[in-house]
Design a protein around this motif. Structure first.
Motif, mmCIF file in Angstrom:
data_model
loop_
_atom_site.group_PDB
_atom_site.id
_atom_site.type_symbol
_atom_site.label_atom_id
_atom_site.label_comp_id
_atom_site.label_asym_id
_atom_site.label_seq_id
_atom_site.Cartn_x
_atom_site.Cartn_y
_atom_site.Cartn_z
ATOM 1 N N THR A 1 21.484 52.991 46.805
ATOM 2 C CA THR A 1 20.611 53.953 46.223
ATOM 3 C C THR A 1 20.833 53.612 44.438
ATOM 4 O OG1 THR A 1 22.462 55.785 45.681
ATOM 5 C CG2 THR A 1 20.971 55.801 47.693
ATOM 6 N N VAL A 2 19.958 54.159 43.820
ATOM 7 C CA VAL A 2 19.919 54.086 42.150
ATOM 8 C C VAL A 2 21.453 54.220 41.782
ATOM 9 C CG1 VAL A 2 18.840 54.836 39.893
ATOM 10 C CG2 VAL A 2 17.394 54.358 42.041
ATOM 11 N N LEU A 3 21.618 55.253 42.177
ATOM 12 C CA LEU A 3 23.121 55.884 41.686
ATOM 13 C C LEU A 3 24.123 55.147 42.139
ATOM 14 C CD1 LEU A 3 23.176 58.423 39.850
ATOM 15 C CD2 LEU A 3 23.897 59.673 41.922
ATOM 16 N N GLU A 4 24.112 54.390 43.458
ATOM 17 C CA GLU A 4 25.172 53.744 43.860
ATOM 18 C C GLU A 4 25.468 52.628 43.281
ATOM 19 O OE1 GLU A 4 25.472 55.443 48.591
ATOM 20 O OE2 GLU A 4 23.841 53.772 48.152
ATOM 21 N N ASN A 5 24.005 51.926 42.917
ATOM 22 C CA ASN A 5 23.871 50.697 41.982
ATOM 23 C C ASN A 5 24.807 50.770 40.806
ATOM 24 O OD1 ASN A 5 22.848 48.018 42.947
ATOM 25 N ND2 ASN A 5 21.317 49.352 43.832
ATOM 26 N N ILE A 6 24.261 51.819 39.963
ATOM 27 C CA ILE A 6 24.850 52.405 38.639
ATOM 28 C C ILE A 6 26.484 52.310 38.801
ATOM 29 C CG2 ILE A 6 24.896 53.895 36.768
ATOM 30 C CD1 ILE A 6 22.127 54.621 37.406
ATOM 31 N N PHE B 1 28.031 48.912 39.616
ATOM 32 C CA PHE B 1 28.172 47.649 38.479
ATOM 33 C C PHE B 1 28.833 48.544 37.202
ATOM 34 C CE2 PHE B 1 24.773 45.955 40.896
ATOM 35 C CZ PHE B 1 25.057 44.616 40.881
ATOM 36 N N GLY B 2 28.951 49.760 37.127
ATOM 37 C CA GLY B 2 29.644 50.503 36.063
ATOM 38 C C GLY B 2 31.380 50.239 36.518
ATOM 39 N N GLY B 3 31.613 50.131 37.658
ATOM 40 C CA GLY B 3 33.110 50.165 38.371
ATOM 41 C C GLY B 3 33.470 48.788 38.279
ATOM 42 N N GLN C 1 33.358 58.486 32.602
ATOM 43 C CA GLN C 1 32.352 57.659 31.536
ATOM 44 C C GLN C 1 31.077 57.465 32.578
ATOM 45 O OE1 GLN C 1 34.921 54.408 30.677
ATOM 46 N NE2 GLN C 1 34.443 54.437 28.597
ATOM 47 N N LEU C 2 31.278 56.833 33.918
ATOM 48 C CA LEU C 2 30.467 56.620 34.895
ATOM 49 C C LEU C 2 29.514 57.690 34.821
ATOM 50 C CD1 LEU C 2 31.854 54.441 37.741
ATOM 51 C CD2 LEU C 2 30.170 53.961 36.371
ATOM 52 N N VAL D 1 21.368 48.602 33.592
ATOM 53 C CA VAL D 1 22.684 48.424 34.283
ATOM 54 C C VAL D 1 23.486 47.224 33.666
ATOM 55 C CG1 VAL D 1 23.785 47.534 36.434
ATOM 56 C CG2 VAL D 1 22.314 49.528 36.528
ATOM 57 N N ALA D 2 22.721 46.342 33.282
ATOM 58 C CA ALA D 2 23.096 45.172 32.525
ATOM 59 C C ALA D 2 23.791 45.503 31.136
ATOM 60 C CB ALA D 2 22.150 44.013 32.158
ATOM 61 N N VAL D 3 23.288 46.664 30.658
ATOM 62 C CA VAL D 3 23.837 47.049 29.147
ATOM 63 C C VAL D 3 24.870 48.447 29.354
ATOM 64 C CG1 VAL D 3 22.026 46.190 28.011
ATOM 65 C CG2 VAL D 3 21.840 48.631 28.659
ATOM 66 N N LEU D 4 25.043 48.636 30.653
ATOM 67 C CA LEU D 4 25.983 49.806 30.808
ATOM 68 C C LEU D 4 27.329 49.724 30.069
ATOM 69 C CD1 LEU D 4 25.360 52.483 32.776
ATOM 70 C CD2 LEU D 4 26.720 51.239 34.433
ATOM 71 N N HIS D 5 27.854 48.554 30.225
ATOM 72 C CA HIS D 5 29.219 48.547 30.031
ATOM 73 C C HIS D 5 29.257 48.272 28.236
ATOM 74 C CE1 HIS D 5 27.839 44.486 30.960
ATOM 75 N NE2 HIS D 5 28.802 44.063 30.177
ATOM 76 N N GLU D 6 27.891 48.424 27.723
ATOM 77 C CA GLU D 6 28.015 48.285 26.098
ATOM 78 C C GLU D 6 28.445 46.783 25.934
ATOM 79 O OE1 GLU D 6 30.001 51.445 24.206
ATOM 80 O OE2 GLU D 6 28.628 52.913 25.115
ATOM 81 N N PRO D 7 27.668 45.863 26.405
ATOM 82 C CA PRO D 7 28.012 44.566 25.871
ATOM 83 C C PRO D 7 27.476 44.025 24.662
ATOM 84 C CG PRO D 7 26.357 44.433 27.369
ATOM 85 C CD PRO D 7 26.775 45.774 27.227
#
Lengths: 384, 303, 246
Positions: C94-99, C102-104, C112-113, C149-155
């Motif tokens: 699901t959307v949430l599971e993906n976030i 990848f955050g994990g 944070q997640l 999701v690609a910018v979730l970890h503040e790259p």
């Protein structure tokens, strides 16, 4: 398809034939240009024959045996020391009674047991004959058979020595008992087994994968949107693999005759005819898999798990069917490889003719017809 | 007789009844270059697959060259040319082998219809002994087109032939299509690139299985309802934010180096400029422009 | 003086005799939207792989966010985000599971997640879709989600490989809104595209031809230099002479 023959774009038989040949030629190009396919196709049979031929019939050295000596007399002691002196055997222990034998077998180190009855020497001296019992663990039938033959040879050797200065011949009668696999079903049966296995692999997997690959690449779409009859697409996929498989049969037979010294006792022509039937069976299975699957991986997996495993387990080639539970024995009947295996064994090893295998042939032909009908029913002239 | 005629064609997929093609009706004239313009998932591929008899419709009907796509599928299969979305060639066969294979499959020879593919084939002929898998994207595309043309089809279906192809190869490809059209072949082509729409005789804008508009590109552009302005400033992002909060602007979005803006009422250009200056923007440029197909598509989508 | 976040110096990659990327030299600044253009097979993907620390250069130097592409690939990976045209989320989650997944991976804590995923779902307006499988979303939404999701970890840098291929024009613009917003926050955007109008959205553009960077400037300046009215023309002038394809 009926209206097709009347259509303006209808092609005469000559063009159809030309299309067909072009297609078959294309199929050969795919096979010959892919090293991996070539390796599987021609490397695998050779490898299998060599592995089964040499690894499994390896010469036996210093095998541990158990001796139960109820006689404890001159003759039994002499024979035991002879056996011990040979480079084939090593007496690991002497058991007090035969009940311990099975225990040793289960431990796995001991493959053969020798039982001297009471009065072995006196029987031999007074009645001129004595019995001796040889028991082997026949779970590995090749080894069991070899070991039994060696022991028998040593016994006969001893007997011959005795007879040199005797008026009446002494006879020691070895009574061989194969535990777990009494009829030694698979001795020398591996060549028919490998043939069934290789044909199964080549025909089922290769055909299925090569048809599904066209689906994956999208070329199937173009082929369907062409005047080329969809059925011919499938048929022209099958022909190259039929030819390649026959080459495989020939090469396996050559290897077994010239490298392993296992002759073909029956009719070569009959063997090839039966092989062709089995190849067609396999091709139909491959086509059936391909019409039901959409990706190469799935086709490969189904071919391996659904076809290879049953062939190995239930054809009687690795594991004797007689020793299986009743339910599994029934299941083996639907495995085409079982019937082919019986046929090849009858022709190759027993040297029998068609009259001995017509029943199996009929069963195999029936299976093929059934599979063919099912495949054609499932065959789609569109995408979904 | 139309080359292609769709009558309320409908396609539904799966258990959850996703409508991929929703009552689509359109006609393509003989010799026309017709474009199906829409994003991924608009239903373009499903329409092509139904027209090429690869899929059965779930509703409506269609004819190609007068033949029904369900009943008369063998006729259609022997007359149309089709280039699916993925480049469908055999990567392990050479260029020449691919071409002659498809020629034979269609019951013809390379020589017989060489005049049709000559212009295109000449460009890849020097690689004819190279395997198709080793060709560049543009070359593969040309070879695939040759293969689809080799049997002199009456109608050519090209499903997203330019997707993922660089702008130079795309331009070349459209020039080839123009020349084929001159030879009288009806071409139906789909593309997600709006700028390619103007190269077609007529286009259908399609989104989520529904036709938004069917017209010549000129008429679609002329029917754009609002007066459109192109606005530019040094800081594009700030400009977009400023305009979207400007109460006189009806719609605004980035378009290349400009932002395209339509207003709720007629405007005085100087008033707008000074408003933007007040908001701290510099290097402001404002000019009335003609809409493009992409503007029209955006306008239709936002309705 | 602007902060340099990507610096390459004669970066070269050879595959046998074939020079896929030939002495590439450029700098990308913090918060910049840098368009990386080129014809099919010009060497864009090769260059991008080297910059992401996925492929070792044959020669030359490069630092990404201050880390060396030869020695510090692990550090580089922590500081960049990556999204490709081929949608890079799990369709069967699901959307949430993906976030969360990848955050994990990038080591975000549970707290944070939680806040980040709520924030993200709200920003994209995906509240009612949060528990749906990603596979069921329209392509445009997937791409927007994938970027977020690609910018979730503040790259520090995000690499986008043809992120908008096949997406409808409205969603394409919404996608660029996300890119602009990220750039405003100081994230550097490194993007490839086949849409020439998107090239105009970039602060600066490089155009690769046959493995070499043949032009590098702002869109306005490039058009001036090539005496062209659109980026399309600039590209055409440069790439027309290309010898090789992919």
């Amino acid at each position: 398809m009926k209206c097709f023959t009347n259509s303006p774009g209808a092609l005469n038989a000559e063009i159809s034939m030309k299309q067909f040949i072009t297609f078959v030629r294309k199929e050969f190009a795919h096979v010959l240009r892919d090293r991996k396919t070539l390796l599987i196709l021609f490397g695998m049979p050779v490898m299998q024959i060599l592995i089964f031929g040499f690894a499994l019939t390896n010469e036996v050295k210093n095998s541990a045996i158990v001796v139960v000596d109820y006689a404890q007399d001159e003759a039994s002691q002499k024979l035991i020391s002879r056996i011990e002196a040979s480079r084939y055997f090593e007496v690991s222990k002497s058991a007090a009674d035969h009940n311990q034998i099975e225990e040793s077998f289960k431990e796995g180190k001991v493959k053969l047991a020798l039982i001297f009855p009471q009065n072995f020497y006196s029987d031999l001296m007074h009645q001129n004959k004595a019995q001796i019992q040889i028991i082997t663990d026949a779970t590995d039938p090749n080894t069991a058979n070899t070991l039994a033959n060696y022991v028998t040879a040593i016994i006969q050797d001893y007997q011959a020595d005795l007879n040199q200065n005797a008026s009446l011949p002494y006879r020691i009668i070895p009574e061989t008992k194969m535990l777990y696999n009494p009829q030694l079903k698979s001795v020398h049966g591996f060549v028919p087994g490998v043939m069934a296995l290789v044909l199964m692999l080549v025909c089922v997997m290769m055909t299925a994968v090569s048809i599904v690959r066209e689906k994956e690449m999208g070329t199937m779409e173009i082929l369907l949107v062409s005047p080329f009859k969809p059925l011919l697409v499938i048929l022209s996929k099958a022909v190259p693999y039929l030819i390649l498989s026959l080459i495989n049969v020939a090469s396996i037979l050559c290897l077994s005759v010239f490298v392993l010294d296992l002759p073909v006792n029956g009719s070569l022509l009959l063997l090839f005819a039966e092989s062709t039937l089995f190849i067609i069976t396999c091709l139909t299975i491959g086509i059936f898999i391909s019409v039901r699957t959409a990706s190469q991986q799935v086709a490969m997996l189904i071919s391996l798990m659904g076809m290879m495993l049953p062939t190995i387990l239930f054809s009687g080639f690795m594991f004797p069917i007689e020793n299986m539970p009743k339910v599994l024995q029934v299941i083996t009947n639907i495995v085409p490889a079982k019937w082919y295996y019986i046929i090849v064994k009858s022709i190759m090893i027993k040297g029998l003719g068609f009259s001995a295998i017509w029943k199996e042939t009929l069963i195999l032909a029936g299976m093929t017809l059934f599979l063919l009908i099912v495949s054609l029913k499932n065959f789609k002239i569109r995408l979904a | 007789m139309y080359a292609v005629k769709l009558n309320n064609l409908t396609k539904v997929y799966g258990k959850d009844k996703t409508v991929a093609v929703d009552n689509v009706s359109l006609t393509v004239e003989k010799g026309e270059l017709f474009g199906l313009i829409g994003p991924d998932g608009a239903g373009k591929t499903s329409i092509f697959r139904m027209l090429t008899t690869l899929l059965l419709p779930d509703g409506g009907s269609a004819t190609v060259d007068g033949y029904d796509i369900v009943k008369d599928y063998p006729y259609i299969r022997s007359t149309v040319g089709y280039m699916p979305g993925k480049f469908s060639l055999y990567p392990d066969l050479t260029v020449e082998e691919n071409l002659s294979f498809f020629a034979t499959v269609f019951g013809t020879t390379i020589e017989e219809n060489y005049h049709l593919i000559k212009d295109i084939y000449i460009q890849i002929e020097k690689f004819k002994h190279r395997r198709a898998g080793k060709l560049s994207g543009g070359m593969k595309q040309k070879l695939a087109l040759c293969c689809a043309l080799i049997h002199k089809p009456t109608v050519l279906f090209l499903d997203e032939p330019t997707t993922g192809v660089d702008p130079v190869s795309r331009k070349e490809f459209w020039e080839m299509l123009k020349r084929l059209k001159e030879q009288g072949i009806t071409i139906m082509v789909s593309t997600p690139y709006m700028d390619e729409a103007t190269l077609c005789d007529r286009i259908a804008l399609i989104d989520q299985g529904k036709i938004l508009s069917i017209e010549t590109p000129e008429n679609i552009i002329d029917s754009y309802p609002d007066k459109l302005y192109a606005v530019k400033a040094e800081n594009m992002y700030a400009l977009l934010k400023t305009i979207s909060s400007y109460d006189r602007a009806a719609d605004s979005y980035a378009f290349g180096e400009y932002a395209h803006v339509s207003f709720r009422e007629a405007i005085n250009e100087d008033v707008v400029k000074s408003y933007l200056q007040e908001k701290g923007l510099t290097g402001i440029e404002l000019k009335p422009i003609h809409a493009t197909i992409e503007d029209c598509f955006i306008n239709l989508l936002r309705k | 003086m602007q902060d340099v976040v990507i610096k390459t110096d004669n970066l070269t990659k050879r595959f046998g005799d074939f020079v896929a990327a030939n002495a590439i030299t450029f700098e990308v600044y913090k918060g910049e939207i840098f368009g990386f253009l080129g014809a099919n097979g010009a060497g864009k993907t090769t260059a991008m792989r080297m910059l992401c620390g996925l492929s070792k250069p044959s020669s030359g130097n490069a630092t990404i966010a201050g880390y060396d592409v030869y020695r510090e690939t692990e550090e580089i990976k922590k500081n960049i985000g990556y999204m490709s045209q081929k949608f890079s989320l799990y369709e069967d989650l699901t959307v949430l599971e993906n976030i969360r997944f990848f955050g994990g991976i990038y080591g975000l804590t549970n707290n944070q997640l939680k806040t980040k995923s709520e924030e993200l779902i709200e920003r994209l307006g995906l509240e009612s879709e949060a528990k749906k499988l990603v596979g069921s979303l329209p392509l445009g939404w997937k791409q927007k989600l994938s970027f977020s999701v690609a910018v979730l970890h503040e790259p520090k840098i995000v690499f986008l490989d043809e992120p908008t291929g096949g997406v409808d024009p409205v969603t394409r613009r919404q996608f660029w809104d996300l890119i602009y917003a990220a750039a405003e926050n100081g994230v550097t955007i490194f993007v490839t595209t086949h849409y020439m109008d998107e090239a105009e959205y970039c602060n600066r553009i490089s155009i690769m031809v046959d493995g070499k960077v043949e032009a590098l400037d702002s869109p306005t300046q490039l058009k001036r230099n090539f005496n062209a009215s659109s980026m399309d023309e600039v590209f055409y002038q440069l790439a027309r002479g290309a010898k090789r394809g992919d």
